[in-house]
Design a protein around this motif. Structure first.
Motif, PDB file in Angstrom:
ATOM      1  N   PRO A  93       0.389  -1.084  -0.102  1.00 36.98           N
ATOM      2  CA  PRO A  93       0.008  -0.598  -0.282  1.00 36.98           C
ATOM      3  C   PRO A  93       0.819   1.143   0.026  1.00 36.98           C
ATOM      4  CG  PRO A  93      -0.729  -1.764   1.623  1.00 36.98           C
ATOM      5  CD  PRO A  93       0.676  -2.103   1.146  1.00 36.98           C
ATOM      6  N   ILE A  94       2.010   1.517   0.998  1.00 35.60           N
ATOM      7  CA  ILE A  94       2.628   2.012   0.940  1.00 35.60           C
ATOM      8  C   ILE A  94       4.536   2.226   0.553  1.00 35.60           C
ATOM      9  CG2 ILE A  94       3.582   3.985   2.146  1.00 35.60           C
ATOM     10  CD1 ILE A  94       1.433   3.784   4.586  1.00 35.60           C
ATOM     11  N   VAL A  95       4.306   2.817  -0.494  1.00 30.10           N
ATOM     12  CA  VAL A  95       6.358   2.888  -1.309  1.00 30.10           C
ATOM     13  C   VAL A  95       6.645   4.093  -1.277  1.00 30.10           C
ATOM     14  CG1 VAL A  95       7.509   1.859  -3.378  1.00 30.10           C
ATOM     15  CG2 VAL A  95       4.973   0.773  -2.116  1.00 30.10           C
ATOM     16  N   LEU A  96       7.559   3.998  -0.186  1.00 35.19           N
ATOM     17  CA  LEU A  96       8.011   5.611  -0.590  1.00 35.19           C
ATOM     18  C   LEU A  96      10.105   5.213  -2.079  1.00 35.19           C
ATOM     19  CD1 LEU A  96       7.529   6.799   2.767  1.00 35.19           C
ATOM     20  CD2 LEU A  96       6.659   6.980   0.295  1.00 35.19           C
ATOM     21  N   SER A  97      10.461   6.092  -1.681  1.00 36.31           N
ATOM     22  CA  SER A  97      11.819   5.903  -2.158  1.00 36.31           C
ATOM     23  C   SER A  97      13.242   7.054  -1.873  1.00 36.31           C
ATOM     24  CB  SER A  97      11.943   4.986  -3.983  1.00 36.31           C
ATOM     25  OG  SER A  97      13.551   5.100  -4.015  1.00 36.31           O
ATOM     26  N   ALA A  98      13.744   6.648  -1.629  1.00 32.06           N
ATOM     27  CA  ALA A  98      15.204   7.697  -1.714  1.00 32.06           C
ATOM     28  C   ALA A  98      15.108   8.408  -2.819  1.00 32.06           C
ATOM     29  CB  ALA A  98      16.372   7.395  -1.087  1.00 32.06           C
ATOM     30  N   VAL A  99      15.647   8.903  -3.435  1.00 29.27           N
ATOM     31  CA  VAL A  99      16.538   9.446  -5.076  1.00 29.27           C
ATOM     32  C   VAL A  99      18.006  10.531  -4.387  1.00 29.27           C
ATOM     33  CG1 VAL A  99      15.275  11.213  -5.274  1.00 29.27           C
ATOM     34  CG2 VAL A  99      16.138  10.403  -7.455  1.00 29.27           C
ATOM     35  N   HIS A 100      19.399  10.342  -5.324  1.00 27.95           N
ATOM     36  CA  HIS A 100      20.590  11.199  -4.875  1.00 27.95           C
ATOM     37  C   HIS A 100      20.464  11.804  -6.030  1.00 27.95           C
ATOM     38  CE1 HIS A 100      20.407   8.124  -2.183  1.00 27.95           C
ATOM     39  NE2 HIS A 100      20.838   7.524  -2.806  1.00 27.95           N
ATOM     40  N   ASP A 101      19.807  12.245  -7.246  1.00 30.00           N
ATOM     41  CA  ASP A 101      19.595  12.443  -7.925  1.00 30.00           C
ATOM     42  C   ASP A 101      18.910  13.074  -8.392  1.00 30.00           C
ATOM     43  OD1 ASP A 101      19.695  13.883 -11.046  1.00 30.00           O
ATOM     44  OD2 ASP A 101      21.075  12.320 -12.230  1.00 30.00           O
ATOM     45  N   PRO A 102      18.880  14.511  -8.149  1.00 25.52           N
ATOM     46  CA  PRO A 102      17.501  15.540  -7.789  1.00 25.52           C
ATOM     47  C   PRO A 102      16.721  14.795  -9.759  1.00 25.52           C
ATOM     48  CG  PRO A 102      18.629  16.236  -7.058  1.00 25.52           C
ATOM     49  CD  PRO A 102      19.837  15.646  -7.509  1.00 25.52           C
ATOM     50  N   GLN A 103      17.312  14.827 -10.522  1.00 23.59           N
ATOM     51  CA  GLN A 103      16.413  15.079 -12.310  1.00 23.59           C
ATOM     52  C   GLN A 103      16.120  13.796 -12.261  1.00 23.59           C
ATOM     53  OE1 GLN A 103      19.999  16.078 -14.527  1.00 23.59           O
ATOM     54  NE2 GLN A 103      20.978  18.332 -13.887  1.00 23.59           N
ATOM     55  N   ARG A 104      16.566  12.662 -11.450  1.00 19.17           N
ATOM     56  CA  ARG A 104      15.802  10.963 -11.803  1.00 19.17           C
ATOM     57  C   ARG A 104      14.582  11.299 -11.066  1.00 19.17           C
ATOM     58  NH1 ARG A 104      19.392   6.365 -11.550  1.00 19.17           N
ATOM     59  NH2 ARG A 104      17.467   6.105 -14.030  1.00 19.17           N
ATOM     60  N   ALA A 105      14.034  12.438 -10.051  1.00 16.69           N
ATOM     61  CA  ALA A 105      12.812  12.244  -9.296  1.00 16.69           C
ATOM     62  C   ALA A 105      11.820  12.515 -10.206  1.00 16.69           C
ATOM     63  CB  ALA A 105      12.603  13.632  -8.879  1.00 16.69           C
ATOM     64  N   ASP A 106      11.476  12.880 -11.588  1.00 14.25           N
ATOM     65  CA  ASP A 106      10.552  12.779 -12.435  1.00 14.25           C
ATOM     66  C   ASP A 106      10.378  11.424 -12.420  1.00 14.25           C
ATOM     67  OD1 ASP A 106      10.331  15.352 -12.117  1.00 14.25           O
ATOM     68  OD2 ASP A 106      10.578  15.815 -13.753  1.00 14.25           O
ATOM     69  N   LEU A 107      10.821  10.288 -12.757  1.00 15.19           N
ATOM     70  CA  LEU A 107      10.701   9.269 -13.226  1.00 15.19           C
ATOM     71  C   LEU A 107      10.012   8.242 -12.478  1.00 15.19           C
ATOM     72  CD1 LEU A 107      11.591   7.226 -15.348  1.00 15.19           C
ATOM     73  CD2 LEU A 107      13.676   6.257 -14.174  1.00 15.19           C
ATOM     74  N   PHE A 108      10.570   9.341 -11.223  1.00 13.52           N
ATOM     75  CA  PHE A 108      10.288   8.361 -10.552  1.00 13.52           C
ATOM     76  C   PHE A 108       8.750   7.986  -9.796  1.00 13.52           C
ATOM     77  CE2 PHE A 108      14.696   7.131  -8.760  1.00 13.52           C
ATOM     78  CZ  PHE A 108      14.571   6.035  -8.146  1.00 13.52           C
ATOM     79  N   GLN A 109       8.589   9.706  -9.823  1.00 11.11           N
ATOM     80  CA  GLN A 109       6.647  10.093 -10.068  1.00 11.11           C
ATOM     81  C   GLN A 109       6.272   9.525 -10.807  1.00 11.11           C
ATOM     82  OE1 GLN A 109       5.757  12.242  -7.922  1.00 11.11           O
ATOM     83  NE2 GLN A 109       7.689  12.500  -6.135  1.00 11.11           N
TER      84      GLN A 109
END
Length: 219
Positions: A93-109
């Motif tokens: 139900p709840i999935v969270l992730s760290a992202v180290h390269d801010p430019q890749r955050a959109d891909l997670f979103q």
């Protein structure tokens, strides 16, 4: 809450220790067997050695029964694959992730995975997102000590004076969006059905704010 954490580094171990102190069930996954030694002595949670996106490893960690899944390894690619597997295969139900390269955050979103960046206050933010997920902060100040949080008001708070929601030093109403228009709360203004309220809240008072919204204010 049953939580699976992939990554037994500083954030993963700190988050795991905090969650078990609060009575939650935690299982950590890390490819390094020696990472177990980073956990506090007598840690009551589980530890599984292996890849965070390996099906046998995730099965052993109980991903199929997990309420939440957190990927906090040092690699964005691994975090994304682990988080997607938890979300799409195991339906956590709840999935969270760290992202180290801010430019890749959109891909997670794009895959519907909320991300956390910045090691300074990552552990605290993840903890808040796990336990207060409907009050995800819009903005944080300093090291995350003060937050801006937006929330709809439940019916039991309609018609109340907005100043009555303030708690000295902990919670303050700073803005209302009503019928698509943003307003600053003047003295005497009462809440209305459909209001979206912005609160400035101390991080330590986030649980109290949730309580205010879940039941009668001040009870």
């Amino acid at each position: 809450m049953r939580v699976v954490i992939v990554g037994c580094g500083r954030v993963g171990t700190g988050l795991a220790a905090q969650l078990v102190r609060e009575g939650h069930s935690v299982c950590l996954i890390d490819e390094r067997p020696e990472a177990r030694s980073l956990l506090p002595p007598g840690f009551p949670g589980d530890f599984v050695t292996g890849s965070g996106f390996s099906r046998p490893v995730l099965d052993a960690a109980g991903a199929g029964r997990a309420d939440a899944f957190v990927a906090v390894t040092s690699g964005d690619n691994g975090n994304l694959v682990s988080a997607r597997t938890a979300k799409e295969t195991y339906r956590v139900p709840i999935v969270l992730s760290a992202v180290h390269d801010p430019q890749r955050a959109d891909l997670f979103q794009e895959f519907g995975i909320p991300t956390i960046s910045g090691t300074r206050w990552a552990m605290g933010r993840i903890h808040r997102m796990l336990l207060h997920r409907h009050l995800d902060p819009e903005l944080a100040f300093g090291g995350g000590e003060t937050l801006l949080v937006r929330s709809d008001l439940p019916p039991h708070l309609w018609g109340r004076p907005l100043v009555g929601f303030d708690v000295e030093g902990e919670i303050r109403v700073v803005e209302i969006t009503r019928a698509g228009r943003s307003l600053l709360p003047a003295h005497g203004v009462r809440s209305e059905r459909g209001d979206l309220v912005t609160f400035a809240v101390a991080a330590t008072a986030l649980g109290r704010l949730r309580g205010f919204l879940d039941k009668e204010l001040g009870t």
